[in-house]
Design a protein around this motif. Structure first.
Motif, mmCIF file in Angstrom:
data_model
loop_
_atom_site.group_PDB
_atom_site.id
_atom_site.type_symbol
_atom_site.label_atom_id
_atom_site.label_comp_id
_atom_site.label_asym_id
_atom_site.label_seq_id
_atom_site.Cartn_x
_atom_site.Cartn_y
_atom_site.Cartn_z
ATOM 1 N N ALA A 74 0.820 -1.216 0.000
ATOM 2 C CA ALA A 74 0.000 0.000 0.000
ATOM 3 C C ALA A 74 0.849 1.258 0.000
ATOM 4 C CB ALA A 74 -0.931 -0.008 1.211
ATOM 5 N N LEU A 75 2.040 1.183 0.579
ATOM 6 C CA LEU A 75 2.909 2.363 0.633
ATOM 7 C C LEU A 75 3.647 2.615 -0.681
ATOM 8 C CD1 LEU A 75 4.426 1.998 4.230
ATOM 9 C CD2 LEU A 75 2.575 3.515 3.472
ATOM 10 N N ILE A 76 3.666 1.653 -1.588
ATOM 11 C CA ILE A 76 4.350 1.864 -2.878
ATOM 12 C C ILE A 76 3.514 2.808 -3.734
ATOM 13 C CG2 ILE A 76 5.185 0.758 -4.991
ATOM 14 C CD1 ILE A 76 5.573 -1.793 -3.405
ATOM 15 N N PRO A 77 4.064 3.931 -4.155
ATOM 16 C CA PRO A 77 3.260 4.870 -4.946
ATOM 17 C C PRO A 77 3.025 4.324 -6.355
ATOM 18 C CG PRO A 77 5.516 5.651 -4.790
ATOM 19 C CD PRO A 77 5.430 4.440 -3.906
ATOM 20 N N ASN A 78 1.890 4.661 -6.900
ATOM 21 C CA ASN A 78 1.573 4.265 -8.270
ATOM 22 C C ASN A 78 2.378 5.105 -9.268
ATOM 23 O OD1 ASN A 78 -0.290 2.275 -7.596
ATOM 24 N ND2 ASN A 78 -1.972 3.760 -7.447
ATOM 25 N N THR A 79 2.775 4.463 -10.350
ATOM 26 C CA THR A 79 3.466 5.145 -11.442
ATOM 27 C C THR A 79 2.607 5.034 -12.686
ATOM 28 O OG1 THR A 79 5.653 4.654 -10.521
ATOM 29 C CG2 THR A 79 5.546 5.214 -12.857
ATOM 30 N N TYR A 80 2.251 6.185 -13.253
ATOM 31 C CA TYR A 80 1.399 6.213 -14.430
ATOM 32 C C TYR A 80 2.236 6.559 -15.662
ATOM 33 C CZ TYR A 80 -2.670 5.909 -11.408
ATOM 34 O OH TYR A 80 -3.598 5.474 -10.504
ATOM 35 N N ALA A 81 1.866 5.963 -16.774
ATOM 36 C CA ALA A 81 2.606 6.154 -18.023
ATOM 37 C C ALA A 81 1.683 6.732 -19.079
ATOM 38 C CB ALA A 81 3.197 4.836 -18.515
ATOM 39 N N SER A 82 2.253 7.657 -19.856
ATOM 40 C CA SER A 82 1.542 8.231 -20.993
ATOM 41 C C SER A 82 2.334 7.890 -22.246
ATOM 42 C CB SER A 82 1.410 9.749 -20.841
ATOM 43 O OG SER A 82 0.770 10.302 -21.969
ATOM 44 N N GLN A 83 1.657 7.344 -23.232
ATOM 45 C CA GLN A 83 2.316 6.904 -24.457
ATOM 46 C C GLN A 83 1.803 7.691 -25.642
ATOM 47 O OE1 GLN A 83 1.603 2.689 -24.703
ATOM 48 N NE2 GLN A 83 3.175 2.194 -23.181
ATOM 49 N N ALA A 84 2.742 8.001 -26.558
ATOM 50 C CA ALA A 84 2.398 8.710 -27.792
ATOM 51 C C ALA A 84 3.226 8.121 -28.927
ATOM 52 C CB ALA A 84 2.662 10.213 -27.660
ATOM 53 N N LYS A 85 2.695 8.194 -30.125
ATOM 54 C CA LYS A 85 3.383 7.662 -31.300
ATOM 55 C C LYS A 85 3.487 8.775 -32.331
ATOM 56 C CE LYS A 85 2.728 3.479 -32.443
ATOM 57 N NZ LYS A 85 2.164 2.188 -32.898
ATOM 58 N N LEU A 86 4.722 9.001 -32.834
ATOM 59 C CA LEU A 86 4.988 10.067 -33.800
ATOM 60 C C LEU A 86 5.508 9.469 -35.091
ATOM 61 C CD1 LEU A 86 6.941 12.564 -31.504
ATOM 62 C CD2 LEU A 86 4.478 12.420 -31.863
ATOM 63 N N LEU A 142 -0.170 14.564 -15.183
ATOM 64 C CA LEU A 142 1.162 15.129 -15.340
ATOM 65 C C LEU A 142 1.958 14.360 -16.391
ATOM 66 C CD1 LEU A 142 3.300 17.151 -14.467
ATOM 67 C CD2 LEU A 142 3.939 15.601 -12.606
ATOM 68 N N ALA A 143 1.852 13.038 -16.389
ATOM 69 C CA ALA A 143 2.554 12.237 -17.406
ATOM 70 C C ALA A 143 2.069 12.595 -18.803
ATOM 71 C CB ALA A 143 2.355 10.751 -17.133
ATOM 72 N N ARG A 144 0.757 12.789 -18.946
ATOM 73 C CA ARG A 144 0.215 13.169 -20.245
ATOM 74 C C ARG A 144 0.685 14.568 -20.649
ATOM 75 N NH1 ARG A 144 -5.876 14.170 -19.909
ATOM 76 N NH2 ARG A 144 -4.940 15.904 -18.743
#
Length: 514
Positions: free
Chosen positions: A38-50, A145-147
């Motif tokens: 529960a103490l491990i923070p979540n990491t969010y990813a934003s992906q884009a293709k160019l 923020l990731a986005r």
């Protein structure tokens, strides 16, 4: 096989006998593990293709740096992950809200570079992945923020590689112009130095006028002069012999003094012919010369007899003698000229031999100066070609939009964290807790030895076991044991219920991420 089955049953019995201890250990491991998860923070990813491509309208010889996919990949990464661009990203997003100084900015740039991944699995298609931890912020804020970071990176890249192409080309041209001016000045100085050295050491440098080649030419000419001088001296000596055998005066009969002397006249004619033959280079061994000499000898006797009985005569100059004298003077002058030329050549050879000793050092210095000039010339030509290539590339980019840029997939805002995989971790903690509890109970049974079967007692003691007595329980004991069993199953069910509750909380929390 039966023995192995029995051992398994015995192990299960030992764990079952200490089931409360196993349940307590399982609860302790699970609670502690679930707290850590529960103490491990979540990491969010934003992906884009160019899509970043080049129009195939130019030859590879004109712009060859656009044909290598690996070079393009390196250029894209350098542009996206440069410190200047990452600083723009930080200041343009929520990351720059709490920056106090340059050191903190440098730390954020390093951390952001580690959280950005650029890869290319297809030609001209680039995948950008930005990861952002939820530490210190909500999960929704981390995903947004990731986005935002991914979108800012795309905006900066598009701005610098399309709108900023002309500025970069102009800057590159100004730099190349400055380099060309410096190389041109160095090239002019090297050219002046080489010309001054050539003027100062004229005749010692390699080429058609070097001392070595002049010495070779002088020696060859001296050899020719020696041959010509020997031939001239031999011809002069032969001519002197002819002149010595030719009379200077001829006897001519006096007119009216007895009708003349035909023999003397014929003698003079033959002597003239002999002189002419010798003038042509005939030697005394020539058949015609021998015949004329014999004829002269016979005519001299006849002329002497005629002069004794005839009239008077007088002396006249011999034309053949005069001709031989003229030829002697010419050949003497030619021989003298050849001797003078020989003396001059010998003097030149002595002078050139002295200069030849200093020629290697001069040639080595000249070669070094020429090499320096050639290196500068090559550098100047290379810079000139590079400037032309840069100018052409800038014109093409400006006129025909050489670089194509298109966002295939815009930055995503995921509701599912990229890390950690919390459901998997919660299940792993539950399995670890159950395994840890069972293992602890089994280990405790090994410390406090009991014998669940007569066979195990007989094997441990080495004594025969006559029999065994089954445990007899009263109704009260059965009721108490049933109650404890219900409590045990209740504790086990509660552990599973907590696990399911945590899983529900996790999926509900994912649904609340905007």
């Amino acid at each position: 096989m039966n023995g192995l089955y029995d051992e398994f049953r015995i192990a299960l019995h030992r764990v079952w006998k200490r089931r409360w201890f196993a349940l307590a250990v399982a609860w302790g491991i699970c609670l502690l593990g679930w707290l850590v998860v529960a103490l491990i923070p979540n990491t969010y990813a934003s992906q884009a293709k160019l899509f970043v491509g080049d129009q195939a309208m130019l030859s590879t010889n004109v712009i060859d740096d656009r044909t290598d996919q690996r070079q393009r990949m390196d250029r894209i990464q350098q542009t996206l992950l440069s410190a200047d661009n990452l600083e723009k990203v930080i200041r343009g997003t929520a990351l720059g809200n709490s920056i106090a100084g340059d050191r903190e900015m440098a730390g954020k740039i390093v951390a952001l570079r580690e959280n950005i991944e650029v890869k290319s699995e297809q030609a001209n298609v680039f995948d950008i992945t930005v990861k952002q931890s939820g530490a210190g912020r909500s999960d929704g804020a981390a995903a947004a923020l990731a986005r935002d970071i991914a979108q800012k990176i795309i905006d900066i890249f598009q701005e610098e590689n399309i709108a900023g192409g002309t500025g970069r080309t102009g800057q590159a041209l100004r730099f190349l112009d400055q380099q060309l001016a410096d190389r041109q000045k160095e090239l002019q100085d090297a050219e002046q130095k080489r010309v001054a050295f050539e003027t100062q050491n004229l005749g010692l440098l390699p080429g058609a006028g070097s001392a070595s080649q002049q010495l070779v030419s002088a020696r060859a000419e001296l050899s020719q002069i020696d041959g010509q001088l020997a031939s001239a001296q031999s011809s002069l000596a032969a001519l002197n012999g002819q002149l010595a055998g030719t009379p200077a005066m001829l006897s001519t009969p006096i007119p009216g003094g007895g009708g003349g002397n035909p023999a003397a006249q014929q003698l003079a004619q033959v002597q003239g012919e002999l002189a002419a033959a010798r003038a042509r280079g005939w030697t005394d061994s020539h058949p015609d010369v021998i015949a004329m000499k014999n004829q002269i000898a016979s005519l001299r006797g006849a002329a002497g007899a005629s002069s004794g009985s005839g009239g008077g005569s007088y002396k006249t100059p011999n034309p053949a003698y005069s001709s031989l004298q003229s030829m002697q003077a010419e050949r003497s002058a030619a021989a003298a000229a050849l001797r003078a030329r020989k003396s001059a050549l010998e003097s030149d050879i002595s002078r050139l031999t002295g200069k030849q000793s200093a020629e290697p050092g001069v040639q080595a210095e000249y070669q070094r100066i020429s090499q320096d000039y050639d290196v500068l010339k090559q550098q100047y030509d290379k810079l000139l070609a590079e400037r032309e290539n840069t100018r052409l590339r800038g014109d093409v980019e400006q006129e025909s939009d050489l670089t194509q840029f298109r966002v295939v997939n815009p930055p995503s805002a995921s509701r599912v964290p990229a890390a950690p995989n919390r459901p998997l971790l919660l299940a792993a903690v539950l399995i670890l807790g159950i395994g840890g509890g069972a293992g602890s109970a089994f280990a405790l049974s090994q410390l406090r030895t009991s014998f669940p079967t007569p066979g195990s007692l007989e094997k441990a003691s080495g004594l025969p076991v006559i029999g065994s007595i089954s445990e007899m329980l009263t109704d009260a004991q059965r009721a108490a044991r049933g109650k404890r069993l219900k409590l045990f199953f209740g504790g086990t069910g509660a552990l599973a219920g907590v696990f399911l509750l945590l899983m529900m909380v996790e999926f509900i929390q994912r649904g609340t991420v905007a």
